[in-house]
Design a protein around this motif. Structure first.
Motif, PDB file in Angstrom:
ATOM      1  N   GLU A 307       0.834  -1.209   0.000  1.00 59.65           N
ATOM      2  CA  GLU A 307       0.000   0.000   0.000  1.00 59.65           C
ATOM      3  C   GLU A 307       0.867   1.257   0.000  1.00 59.65           C
ATOM      4  O   GLU A 307       0.583   2.228  -0.718  1.00 59.65           O
ATOM      5  CB  GLU A 307      -0.926   0.011   1.229  1.00 59.65           C
ATOM      6  CG  GLU A 307      -2.093  -0.957   1.161  1.00 59.65           C
ATOM      7  CD  GLU A 307      -1.737  -2.365   1.602  1.00 59.65           C
ATOM      8  OE1 GLU A 307      -2.647  -3.190   1.739  1.00 59.65           O
ATOM      9  OE2 GLU A 307      -0.535  -2.650   1.807  1.00 59.65           O
ATOM     10  N   ARG A 308       1.944   1.221   0.788  1.00 57.60           N
ATOM     11  CA  ARG A 308       2.836   2.386   0.861  1.00 57.60           C
ATOM     12  C   ARG A 308       3.586   2.579  -0.454  1.00 57.60           C
ATOM     13  O   ARG A 308       3.792   3.713  -0.902  1.00 57.60           O
ATOM     14  CB  ARG A 308       3.819   2.210   2.018  1.00 57.60           C
ATOM     15  CG  ARG A 308       3.141   2.114   3.386  1.00 57.60           C
ATOM     16  CD  ARG A 308       4.156   1.903   4.502  1.00 57.60           C
ATOM     17  NE  ARG A 308       3.518   1.516   5.744  1.00 57.60           N
ATOM     18  CZ  ARG A 308       2.922   2.342   6.593  1.00 57.60           C
ATOM     19  NH1 ARG A 308       2.875   3.639   6.307  1.00 57.60           N
ATOM     20  NH2 ARG A 308       2.377   1.903   7.705  1.00 57.60           N
ATOM     21  N   LEU A 309       4.002   1.469  -1.078  1.00 54.76           N
ATOM     22  CA  LEU A 309       4.748   1.569  -2.336  1.00 54.76           C
ATOM     23  C   LEU A 309       3.860   2.007  -3.496  1.00 54.76           C
ATOM     24  O   LEU A 309       4.291   2.766  -4.365  1.00 54.76           O
ATOM     25  CB  LEU A 309       5.388   0.214  -2.675  1.00 54.76           C
ATOM     26  CG  LEU A 309       6.553  -0.250  -1.791  1.00 54.76           C
ATOM     27  CD1 LEU A 309       6.972  -1.665  -2.172  1.00 54.76           C
ATOM     28  CD2 LEU A 309       7.744   0.700  -1.930  1.00 54.76           C
ATOM     29  N   LEU A 310       2.615   1.530  -3.506  1.00 54.79           N
ATOM     30  CA  LEU A 310       1.723   1.778  -4.637  1.00 54.79           C
ATOM     31  C   LEU A 310       0.759   2.937  -4.418  1.00 54.79           C
ATOM     32  O   LEU A 310       0.006   3.299  -5.325  1.00 54.79           O
ATOM     33  CB  LEU A 310       0.924   0.501  -4.950  1.00 54.79           C
ATOM     34  CG  LEU A 310       1.757  -0.741  -5.297  1.00 54.79           C
ATOM     35  CD1 LEU A 310       0.851  -1.955  -5.491  1.00 54.79           C
ATOM     36  CD2 LEU A 310       2.592  -0.492  -6.561  1.00 54.79           C
ATOM     37  N   GLY A 311       0.776   3.488  -3.202  1.00 56.78           N
ATOM     38  CA  GLY A 311      -0.072   4.643  -2.947  1.00 56.78           C
ATOM     39  C   GLY A 311      -1.519   4.322  -2.625  1.00 56.78           C
ATOM     40  O   GLY A 311      -2.395   5.195  -2.723  1.00 56.78           O
ATOM     41  N   TYR A 312      -1.802   3.101  -2.213  1.00 50.95           N
ATOM     42  CA  TYR A 312      -3.164   2.732  -1.811  1.00 50.95           C
ATOM     43  C   TYR A 312      -3.371   3.098  -0.347  1.00 50.95           C
ATOM     44  O   TYR A 312      -2.422   3.124   0.443  1.00 50.95           O
ATOM     45  CB  TYR A 312      -3.397   1.233  -1.988  1.00 50.95           C
ATOM     46  CG  TYR A 312      -3.624   0.800  -3.399  1.00 50.95           C
ATOM     47  CD1 TYR A 312      -4.911   0.696  -3.919  1.00 50.95           C
ATOM     48  CD2 TYR A 312      -2.542   0.471  -4.237  1.00 50.95           C
ATOM     49  CE1 TYR A 312      -5.125   0.285  -5.232  1.00 50.95           C
ATOM     50  CE2 TYR A 312      -2.758   0.052  -5.540  1.00 50.95           C
ATOM     51  CZ  TYR A 312      -4.038  -0.038  -6.033  1.00 50.95           C
ATOM     52  OH  TYR A 312      -4.244  -0.445  -7.314  1.00 50.95           O
ATOM     53  N   PRO A 313      -4.613   3.354   0.059  1.00 53.24           N
ATOM     54  CA  PRO A 313      -4.868   3.617   1.480  1.00 53.24           C
ATOM     55  C   PRO A 313      -4.615   2.366   2.302  1.00 53.24           C
ATOM     56  O   PRO A 313      -4.935   1.248   1.862  1.00 53.24           O
ATOM     57  CB  PRO A 313      -6.360   4.003   1.506  1.00 53.24           C
ATOM     58  CG  PRO A 313      -6.933   3.384   0.265  1.00 53.24           C
ATOM     59  CD  PRO A 313      -5.840   3.448  -0.758  1.00 53.24           C
TER      60      PRO A 313
END
Length: 318
Positions: A307-313
């Motif tokens: 999530e942090r790498l791909l920008g997901y919540p």
């Protein structure tokens, strides 16, 4: 991975892509850490007791010492390349599918009864066998090659080194694609039953770590320990099926070792010649392998690396 069930409104943020990526990351890291123990487990499960009660390996430590002495440090990682390559889709499918089925089977209020958790886990285990079966088949040949070579050496013979690619080509040439799925019945029985036990148990243990009604997840360390405890328990429960699967998938046998025509034949023959304790060979080793493997997987999910790498919540929900 599985976390305590939440209302559908909260779970509306469910995203499959980061679940898949997290599963892949968890698989690669976990396998890299525990692979030597997994190799020892395979060799212990494959060794049979001689007519006079003789064993090639006395115990887990003796197997580790003999392997290290004969094959060196890198010998402990024989077959790891295949495992690391295929563990990414295997773990991604298993963990992401479990979350997807849990979300789909949740009731309107967000609750998820235990029987539905078991269905979700079993369905996830069934999904993974398309990758698990050929991965385990190739891995086992590579892991067990040193044991068979040691037996041959003691008899004054030599066994040529093989590669995963050579095994794959041979199987495809002789049996076609179906050759890569030898032992699929035993693999399915092991993986489905493991997931039926593991995922509900992890969710239950995880909930016990929530001390504040305002919290929706337990502390990081509790999540890690819950993964270790649930993984090792499930591993011990299904160890008999893992022994059968390992023996069914071993293509190159040592002197005096038996061939099996089916899962039933393997179970019956093993029980007849070695007794019920044979089904728990490598059990302790398997528990030691699975505990950190799933503890690491829970860590990856808890931290939300994908999530942090791909920008997901980041949504820590079950």
């Amino acid at each position: 991975m599985s976390q305590p069930a939440q209302p559908k409104s909260l779970a509306a943020n469910f995203n499959l892509i980061p679940k898949i990526v997290n599963g892949g990351i968890a698989g690669i890291v976990g396998v890299s850490v525990v692979f030597p123990l997994d190799l020892v487990k395979t060799r212990l499960q494959n060794q049979t007791i001689g007519p006079n009660g003789e064993k090639q390996y006395k115990n887990m430590l003796d197997c580790f010492k003999q392997t290290y002495r004969a094959e060196g440090y890198f010998g402990m990682y024989r077959g790891s390349a295949v495992n690391i390559l295929l563990i990414t889709p295997e773990k991604a499918i298993k963990l992401a599918a479990n979350d997807m089925f849990r979300y789909s089977l949740s009731l309107a209020d967000g609750s998820l009864p235990v029987y539905r958790q078991m269905i979700a886990g079993g369905a996830a285990g069934a999904c993974q066998i398309i990758i698990t079966t050929p991965m385990e088949l190739l891995k086992i040949q590579m892991q067990d090659a040193g044991r068979v070579a040691a037996q041959a050496k003691a008899e004054g013979k030599t066994m040529p080194r093989i590669t995963a690619m050579q095994i794959t080509r041979k199987l495809l040439a002789e049996r076609g694609v179906i050759g890569l799925y030898k032992g699929i019945t035993a693999t399915a029985a092991r993986d489905i039953s493991f997931s039926v036990v593991y995922f509900p148990l992890f969710a239950t243990l995880s909930k016990l770590g929530i001390r504040n009604e305002k919290d929706i997840t337990p502390p990081f360390w509790w999540s890690f320990l819950s993964g270790c405890a649930a993984g090792s328990t499930a591993a011990l429960v299904v160890n008999p099926m893992d022994v059968i699967k390992t023996r069914m998938q071993t293509l190159t046998k040592g002197k005096g070792e038996r061939q099996y025509s089916s899962v039933f034949d393997c179970a019956k023959t093993t029980l007849m010649h070695e007794g019920p304790t044979a089904f728990f060979k490598g059990g302790m080793c398997r528990m030691i392998v699975i505990a950190p493997l799933f503890g690491i997987a829970q860590t990856v999910y808890y931290l939300g690396i994908a999530e942090r790498l791909l920008g997901y919540p980041l949504v820590r929900a079950v």
